[in-house]
Design an enzyme around this catalytic site. Sequence first.
Site, mmCIF file in Angstrom:
data_model
loop_
_atom_site.group_PDB
_atom_site.id
_atom_site.type_symbol
_atom_site.label_atom_id
_atom_site.label_comp_id
_atom_site.label_asym_id
_atom_site.label_seq_id
_atom_site.Cartn_x
_atom_site.Cartn_y
_atom_site.Cartn_z
ATOM 1 N N GLU A 1 0.864 -1.191 0.000
ATOM 2 C CA GLU A 1 0.000 0.000 0.000
ATOM 3 C C GLU A 1 0.896 1.236 0.000
ATOM 4 O O GLU A 1 1.924 1.229 0.678
ATOM 5 C CB GLU A 1 -0.910 0.013 1.236
ATOM 6 C CG GLU A 1 -1.887 -1.139 1.249
ATOM 7 C CD GLU A 1 -2.796 -1.146 2.484
ATOM 8 O OE1 GLU A 1 -2.866 -0.114 3.187
ATOM 9 O OE2 GLU A 1 -3.425 -2.177 2.745
ATOM 10 N N HIS B 1 -8.251 0.680 1.825
ATOM 11 C CA HIS B 1 -7.952 0.634 3.270
ATOM 12 C C HIS B 1 -8.766 1.693 4.039
ATOM 13 O O HIS B 1 -8.202 2.570 4.700
ATOM 14 C CB HIS B 1 -6.440 0.827 3.523
ATOM 15 C CG HIS B 1 -6.016 0.303 4.866
ATOM 16 N ND1 HIS B 1 -4.754 -0.187 5.121
ATOM 17 C CD2 HIS B 1 -6.696 0.198 6.045
ATOM 18 C CE1 HIS B 1 -4.674 -0.561 6.389
ATOM 19 N NE2 HIS B 1 -5.839 -0.339 6.962
HETATM 20 P P1 NAD Z 1 -7.736 -8.236 17.883
HETATM 21 O O1 NAD Z 1 -6.350 -8.310 18.453
HETATM 22 O O2 NAD Z 1 -8.835 -7.781 18.767
HETATM 23 O O3 NAD Z 1 -8.148 -9.674 17.288
HETATM 24 C C1 NAD Z 1 -7.300 -10.441 16.495
HETATM 25 C C2 NAD Z 1 -7.613 -11.905 16.812
HETATM 26 O O4 NAD Z 1 -6.866 -12.733 15.900
HETATM 27 C C3 NAD Z 1 -7.197 -12.339 18.225
HETATM 28 O O5 NAD Z 1 -8.304 -12.927 18.881
HETATM 29 C C4 NAD Z 1 -6.073 -13.340 18.006
HETATM 30 O O6 NAD Z 1 -6.055 -14.375 18.957
HETATM 31 C C5 NAD Z 1 -6.421 -13.861 16.625
HETATM 32 N N1 NAD Z 1 -5.289 -14.428 15.890
HETATM 33 C C6 NAD Z 1 -4.026 -13.979 15.807
HETATM 34 N N2 NAD Z 1 -3.309 -14.763 14.977
HETATM 35 C C7 NAD Z 1 -4.160 -15.719 14.522
HETATM 36 C C8 NAD Z 1 -4.021 -16.821 13.646
HETATM 37 N N3 NAD Z 1 -2.865 -17.074 13.039
HETATM 38 N N4 NAD Z 1 -5.092 -17.589 13.412
HETATM 39 C C9 NAD Z 1 -6.277 -17.330 14.023
HETATM 40 N N5 NAD Z 1 -6.472 -16.314 14.874
HETATM 41 C C10 NAD Z 1 -5.422 -15.513 15.116
HETATM 42 O O7 NAD Z 1 -7.613 -7.316 16.586
HETATM 43 P P2 NAD Z 1 -8.807 -6.560 15.828
HETATM 44 O O8 NAD Z 1 -8.959 -5.198 16.399
HETATM 45 O O9 NAD Z 1 -9.970 -7.449 15.723
HETATM 46 O O10 NAD Z 1 -8.122 -6.374 14.394
HETATM 47 C C11 NAD Z 1 -8.024 -7.459 13.485
HETATM 48 C C12 NAD Z 1 -7.244 -7.043 12.244
HETATM 49 O O11 NAD Z 1 -7.911 -5.950 11.599
HETATM 50 C C13 NAD Z 1 -5.825 -6.537 12.514
HETATM 51 O O12 NAD Z 1 -4.976 -7.028 11.490
HETATM 52 C C14 NAD Z 1 -5.937 -5.046 12.346
HETATM 53 O O13 NAD Z 1 -4.709 -4.456 11.994
HETATM 54 C C15 NAD Z 1 -6.965 -4.965 11.237
HETATM 55 N N6 NAD Z 1 -7.629 -3.667 11.107
HETATM 56 C C16 NAD Z 1 -7.936 -3.226 9.863
HETATM 57 C C17 NAD Z 1 -8.570 -2.012 9.694
HETATM 58 C C18 NAD Z 1 -8.922 -1.495 8.323
HETATM 59 O O14 NAD Z 1 -8.938 -0.289 8.132
HETATM 60 N N7 NAD Z 1 -9.209 -2.350 7.366
HETATM 61 C C19 NAD Z 1 -8.897 -1.225 10.804
HETATM 62 C C20 NAD Z 1 -8.626 -1.717 12.073
HETATM 63 C C21 NAD Z 1 -7.983 -2.955 12.225
#
Ligand code: NAD
Length: 304
Positions: free
Chosen positions: A260, A278
């Site tokens: 990105e 994004h």
């Molecule tokens: P979070 O930490 O609350 O949840 C992530 C979950 O993934 C956790 O429960 C963890 O145990 C699990 N996990 C980690 N590795 C794993 C694997 N290999 N297999 C299965 N489960 C696994 O995070 P969140 O706030 O829910 O965010 C999730 C994702 O969304 C992150 O990558 C974050 O950067 C992304 N995000 C994207 C945007 C966007 O603009 N698109 C905005 C916010 C967050």
Amino acid sequence: MPRVLLNDGLAADAVNALKSLGVDCDTTHYEEADLHRELAAADAIVIRSATRLRDPEIDAAVAGGRLKLIIRGGVGIDNINHEYARSKGIEVRNTPGASSASVAELVIAHMFAVSRFLPAANVTMRQGQWNKKQYKGRELGGAVCGIVGFGRIGRETGRRALALGMQVLYYDSYEGVEHVEGCTRLSLTEVLERSDYLSLNVPHAKGEPALIGAAELARMKKGAVLVNCSRGGVVDEAALLASLEDGHLGGAGIDVYENEPEYNQALAAHPLVSVTPHIGAQTTQAQARVGQEVVDILREGLGF
Ligand code: NAD
């Protein structure tokens, strides 16, 4: 008066609140040498995804002897060398819950968009075409929604999918993850094999192998739809495109990319793919919540 760099912007209400508390807010976006100079003279910096704080930036801040706090307005701190910063006594914080509802809504929006051919219909109608017969869609209600990563966003997505009448299955690698009534926890393989729609909601560090590659995509149902609003790199883009082109996957919704702001043009141009740049957290409500959390963290961290 504490001096705070708001290098990637912040909601106007939050900036006004900080100013009324006597904070010297600098909303300029600095890069490279300018950023190094400003970091040496600031008490805190607030960034989103556009600014990268690597070793040279942290060294510049340390040289100035003032910076106490780095705040990522959002979730992923993969653009900050946070271990190095902490080793130098600089606290690194984020606003983990502020944007979960917005991202979950975007996940569902992509599911609807792909199911009803909205990307292709929008493009072809603007070109003067009436392709009604080509756009026989399917309902989300009654379909199986699989969620990989049942954290904040995964759970919010699950709640919305349940409300739409979907059956929700999830996989999370963390044993103690919070459960949501009505959803079913399964292995990754079971979730892959049983889902009509699969949402990826896991973190990803640069350089890590993709969690979902060709082998995992092959396990998914023919015609299934994959949505990635987590991080580019969680799914192997080349394998995803190949699966769409050979007719195995039925569509994809993508908000995040391996590179990105450059992105895979062939994937974005595919008629069965719904793409956004994004924007998961980019809503008025999420940014207002991020702003409020940032103000709270600054007050606590800088003591004003
Ligand atoms: P979070 O930490 O609350 O949840 C992530 C979950 O993934 C956790 O429960 C963890 O145990 C699990 N996990 C980690 N590795 C794993 C694997 N290999 N297999 C299965 N489960 C696994 O995070 P969140 O706030 O829910 O965010 C999730 C994702 O969304 C992150 O990558 C974050 O950067 C992304 N995000 C994207 C945007 C966007 O603009 N698109 C905005 C916010 C967050």
